[in-house]
Write an enzyme that holds these catalytic residues in place. Structure first.
Site, PDB file in Angstrom:
ATOM      1  N   GLY A 220     -26.850 -55.130 -28.518  1.00 35.87           N
ATOM      2  CA  GLY A 220     -27.970 -54.578 -29.266  1.00 35.87           C
ATOM      3  C   GLY A 220     -28.559 -53.368 -28.568  1.00 35.87           C
ATOM      4  O   GLY A 220     -27.900 -52.362 -28.326  1.00 35.87           O
TER       5      GLY A 220
ATOM      6  N   THR B 264     -21.778 -61.023 -18.286  1.00 33.98           N
ATOM      7  CA  THR B 264     -20.507 -60.292 -18.315  1.00 33.98           C
ATOM      8  C   THR B 264     -20.661 -58.930 -17.644  1.00 33.98           C
ATOM      9  O   THR B 264     -21.711 -58.277 -17.735  1.00 33.98           O
ATOM     10  CB  THR B 264     -20.008 -60.105 -19.755  1.00 33.98           C
ATOM     11  OG1 THR B 264     -21.004 -59.431 -20.521  1.00 33.98           O
ATOM     12  CG2 THR B 264     -19.721 -61.449 -20.393  1.00 33.98           C
TER      13      THR B 264
ATOM     14  N   GLY C  57     -25.790 -62.670 -27.387  1.00 30.06           N
ATOM     15  CA  GLY C  57     -25.319 -61.348 -27.782  1.00 30.06           C
ATOM     16  C   GLY C  57     -25.256 -61.274 -29.296  1.00 30.06           C
ATOM     17  O   GLY C  57     -26.008 -61.959 -29.995  1.00 30.06           O
ATOM     18  N   GLY C  58     -24.350 -60.466 -29.802  1.00 25.25           N
ATOM     19  CA  GLY C  58     -24.201 -60.313 -31.247  1.00 25.25           C
ATOM     20  C   GLY C  58     -22.954 -60.991 -31.767  1.00 25.25           C
ATOM     21  O   GLY C  58     -22.266 -61.745 -31.056  1.00 25.25           O
ATOM     22  N   ASP C  59     -22.633 -60.701 -33.016  1.00 23.59           N
ATOM     23  CA  ASP C  59     -21.494 -61.335 -33.667  1.00 23.59           C
ATOM     24  C   ASP C  59     -20.171 -60.997 -32.991  1.00 23.59           C
ATOM     25  O   ASP C  59     -19.279 -61.838 -32.891  1.00 23.59           O
ATOM     26  CB  ASP C  59     -21.433 -60.901 -35.133  1.00 23.59           C
ATOM     27  CG  ASP C  59     -22.621 -61.407 -35.930  1.00 23.59           C
ATOM     28  OD1 ASP C  59     -23.252 -62.379 -35.488  1.00 23.59           O
ATOM     29  OD2 ASP C  59     -22.917 -60.836 -36.985  1.00 23.59           O
TER      30      ASP C  59
ATOM     31  N   PHE D  56     -19.633 -60.309 -29.799  1.00 24.39           N
ATOM     32  CA  PHE D  56     -19.524 -61.040 -28.539  1.00 24.39           C
ATOM     33  C   PHE D  56     -19.175 -62.503 -28.805  1.00 24.39           C
ATOM     34  O   PHE D  56     -18.362 -63.111 -28.086  1.00 24.39           O
ATOM     35  CB  PHE D  56     -20.845 -60.940 -27.779  1.00 24.39           C
ATOM     36  CG  PHE D  56     -20.786 -61.475 -26.375  1.00 24.39           C
ATOM     37  CD1 PHE D  56     -19.826 -61.042 -25.484  1.00 24.39           C
ATOM     38  CD2 PHE D  56     -21.715 -62.397 -25.937  1.00 24.39           C
ATOM     39  CE1 PHE D  56     -19.776 -61.540 -24.178  1.00 24.39           C
ATOM     40  CE2 PHE D  56     -21.685 -62.896 -24.641  1.00 24.39           C
ATOM     41  CZ  PHE D  56     -20.713 -62.460 -23.762  1.00 24.39           C
TER      42      PHE D  56
ATOM     43  N   ASN E 170     -17.435 -63.476 -31.329  1.00 23.37           N
ATOM     44  CA  ASN E 170     -16.031 -63.443 -31.717  1.00 23.37           C
ATOM     45  C   ASN E 170     -15.124 -63.372 -30.499  1.00 23.37           C
ATOM     46  O   ASN E 170     -14.038 -63.963 -30.484  1.00 23.37           O
ATOM     47  CB  ASN E 170     -15.772 -62.258 -32.641  1.00 23.37           C
ATOM     48  CG  ASN E 170     -14.328 -62.129 -33.050  1.00 23.37           C
ATOM     49  OD1 ASN E 170     -13.540 -61.475 -32.372  1.00 23.37           O
ATOM     50  ND2 ASN E 170     -13.968 -62.766 -34.152  1.00 23.37           N
TER      51      ASN E 170
END
Length: 613
Positions: A176, A203, A231-233, A235, A237
């Site tokens: 983000g 990470t 995190g987001g989508d 990460f 995945n």
């Protein structure tokens, strides 16, 4: 007289009533609730409830206000055990009592006594999907009474066996707006308070989380009740692929038809052996969602899991298979769009996600397996596998992901800029798509009727049954085995489409986000066992803009156009008529001239409860 005289030392034990035998299942006693007053407290296996002993409003109406200040209601108040995450004895200290005097003035009165706190969650009245921590402090002059209640509540909490005790947490510091670490630091005390152990890994580079979970043995992974991504989508995945690529065994979806098959098998359906699959790790740059994008994968990072002895060690360990009732995934939003979190919790709120993880909430989530058969028309590749939790898209979506790489210096704004450029370019692509027919799919409205209705703004909204908490479609115990997959070798089970397309999209979930409040497909469910295939055929600029406008509008009808086809399916194949094509798979670039995908119903479990109505 001091209010403590109501609970004298010589009869404090007598104030507690036991109901239910030697090991009482129900306790009731008088306590002082901080900032409220004396209450009659009752504890049952399913929850804690209390009622004010005296009216704070001099016999005013229930739930009244005084001088604009809300007074505590005389009606029963409670909290379910399922909403409590910890109980703590905090020894001797002040308990504040609220008094309302005859002139209508609020006065504070404090007394010292032994105390214990009950930490739980409360839901927003205006937005039920939004959760927040809440704390109740109860006081009593007798220490043993407090300790007895604390121990009894802890006994009931120990019966909540679905809650995690040990979690592996990966934090993406650059997700983000670069607030991944701050997000976790603000939530870590809640996990500690709830006695949930966490091993936290921040990470350090792209693909770090993928490499870490891929290299873990099953024995190491079994030490945890789940893995959480902060995190987001994208990460999420990365971690999803790191776990599934080396552990999920299933037949591949059928490849696209070809006169010159590059992979020869007896059934044309390969068995996905995780020990010999060539995979490309996710590269989490800024951690975008499937509708946004990330940098192309470095081909030098491709891993052949057949090399080395690590895979054989995994087989010798205690096996982790999917679907898995115990092991769950978690996602705390800190990305650019966070579509997966919005679809599974109803809000884009880190605290809500953290509380649902701590309380052990669970939803099943469909996962798509995407297989690239050929990178280009001239290549002869091994099948390459990628898993997607939200979306895979070609055409417009692939062009945007490619274009944005030229403007990384712009930060997140580059997506809007790249999207505008791609829209103005208005490119279409010739391709062949085949999808498996399913019995539940309803025929589309006639093209002419739909065109007329849409033109005049009279289009009838399709019947929408959006996914919600405790969804009947997703949460029935017999749901997962209900869908019968048609025989892929029977030609009559396939529908084949050839033409020019602006975009081809396959939504696993609705993909709701702030730019598309209803998502790409409003009635897509978290675990309905379907891919929602959306084909956008070549059309004019104006009509495509109209489609995108409907997509961005709450209650819009983006699928109700003549040039849009929406099909529920379990499997589809794709062949580009060009030399090469670019797909966006959960925000990752995947170059594929030939591709096929299939959905696995409820393949993983997620720490979430589903969006509230």
């Amino acid at each position: 007289m001091d209010s403590l005289s109501l609970m004298r030392d010589d009869d404090s034990q007598a104030n507690t009533q036991y109901i239910g035998g030697e090991e009482p299942s129900i306790l009731t006693s008088n306590f002082f609730l901080d900032h409220v007053g004396e209450v009659s407290l009752t504890l049952k296996p399913d929850g804690l409830s209390w009622k004010l002993m005296e009216s704070l409003c001099n016999d005013q109406a229930d739930g009244s206000t005084c001088l604009g200040i809300q007074i505590v209601s005389k009606s029963d108040t409670s909290i379910n055990i399922s909403d409590v995450y910890t109980v703590e004895f905090i020894d001797w200290g002040l308990v504040h009592e609220t008094l309302l005097t005859n002139p209508g003035l609020l006065l504070g009165h404090s007394s010292e006594m032994y105390r214990f706190t009950v930490h739980g969650v409360e839901r927003s009245k205006s937005q039920p999907s939004l959760w927040a921590p809440t704390v109740y402090t109860f006081g009593h002059v007798d220490k043993q009474t407090c300790l007895m209640w604390v121990n009894r509540m802890k006994t009931f909490l120990s019966m909540e066996t679905d809650r995690p005790k040990n979690l592996l947490v990966y934090v993406h510091p650059g997700s983000g707006k670069g607030n991944g670490c701050r997000t976790w630091e603000s939530l870590a005390p809640i996990f500690s308070q709830a006695k949930v152990k966490t091993k936290v890994i921040v990470t350090e580079r792209a693909g770090h989380a993928f490499e870490a979970v891929t290299s873990m043995t099953n024995r190491e992974l079994n030490l945890y009740d789940g893995v959480v991504a902060v995190g987001g989508d994208g990460f999420f995945n990365e971690i999803l692929n790191g776990i599934l690529l080396s552990r999920h065994r299933a037949p591949y979806p059928p490849p696209p038809p070809d006169d010159d098959q590059t992979v020869e098998t007896e059934s044309n359906v390969l068995l996905h052996d995780p020990t010999v699959t060539v995979v490309e790790p996710s590269v989490s740059g800024e951690d975008e969602s499937a509708l946004l994008l990330r940098p192309p994968l470095d081909q030098s990072q491709a891993i052949d899991l057949s090399i080395g002895s690590n895979s054989s060690n995994k087989d010798q360990d205690s096996e982790i298979s999917f679907p898995n009732e115990r092991f769950r995934f978690g996602l705390i939003p800190s990305g650019s769009t966070d579509a997966i979190v919005i679809c599974t919790t109803g809000v884009r709120d880190p605290m809500t996600s953290a509380l649902q993880i701590i309380l052990g909430k669970r939803v099943s989530l469909d996962i798509a397996q995407v297989v690239r058969w050929e990178k280009s028309s001239k290549s002869k590749n091994k099948p390459l596998v990628r898993y997607a939790a939200s979306f895979a898209g070609y055409g417009f979506y692939g062009d945007v992901i490619t274009e944005s790489e030229k403007y990384r210096w712009m930060g997140p704004k580059r997506y809007d800029y790249a999207g505008t450029k791609v829209f103005l370019r208005h490119r279409s692509y010739e391709a062949k798509v085949a999808y498996m027919k399913v019995e539940s799919e309803k025929p589309n409205v006639g093209a002419n009727a739909r065109r007329i209705k849409t033109f005049w703004g009279l289009s009838k909204k399709s019947e929408r049954l959006p996914c919600r908490a405790k969804c009947d479609i997703c949460n029935t115990s017999s749901a997962i085995p209900q869908i019968e997959t048609p025989d892929p070798h029977q030609e009559s089970n396939w529908v084949r489409v050839k033409g020019r397309f602006l975009s081809i999209g396959a939504a696993v979930i609705s993909c709701r986000n702030e730019r598309a409040p209803d998502g790409l497909v409003a009635d897509a469910h978290l675990s309905d066992g379907f891919l929602h295939l959306v084909l956008i055929k070549d059309c004019s600029h104006a009509f495509y803009l109209w489609h995108l406008t409907q997509l961005a509008r709450k209650g819009g009808t983006p699928l109700n156009f003549d040039f849009v086809e929406h099909h529920k399916t379990t499997t589809f194949t794709f062949t580009s008529s060009g030399e090469e094509s670019v797909w966006n798979v959960d925000g990752e670039i995947l170059k594929a001239q030939k591709l096929s995908a299939q959905v696995f119903r409820g393949l993983i479990s997620l720490f979430a409860s589903g969006p509230e109505t």
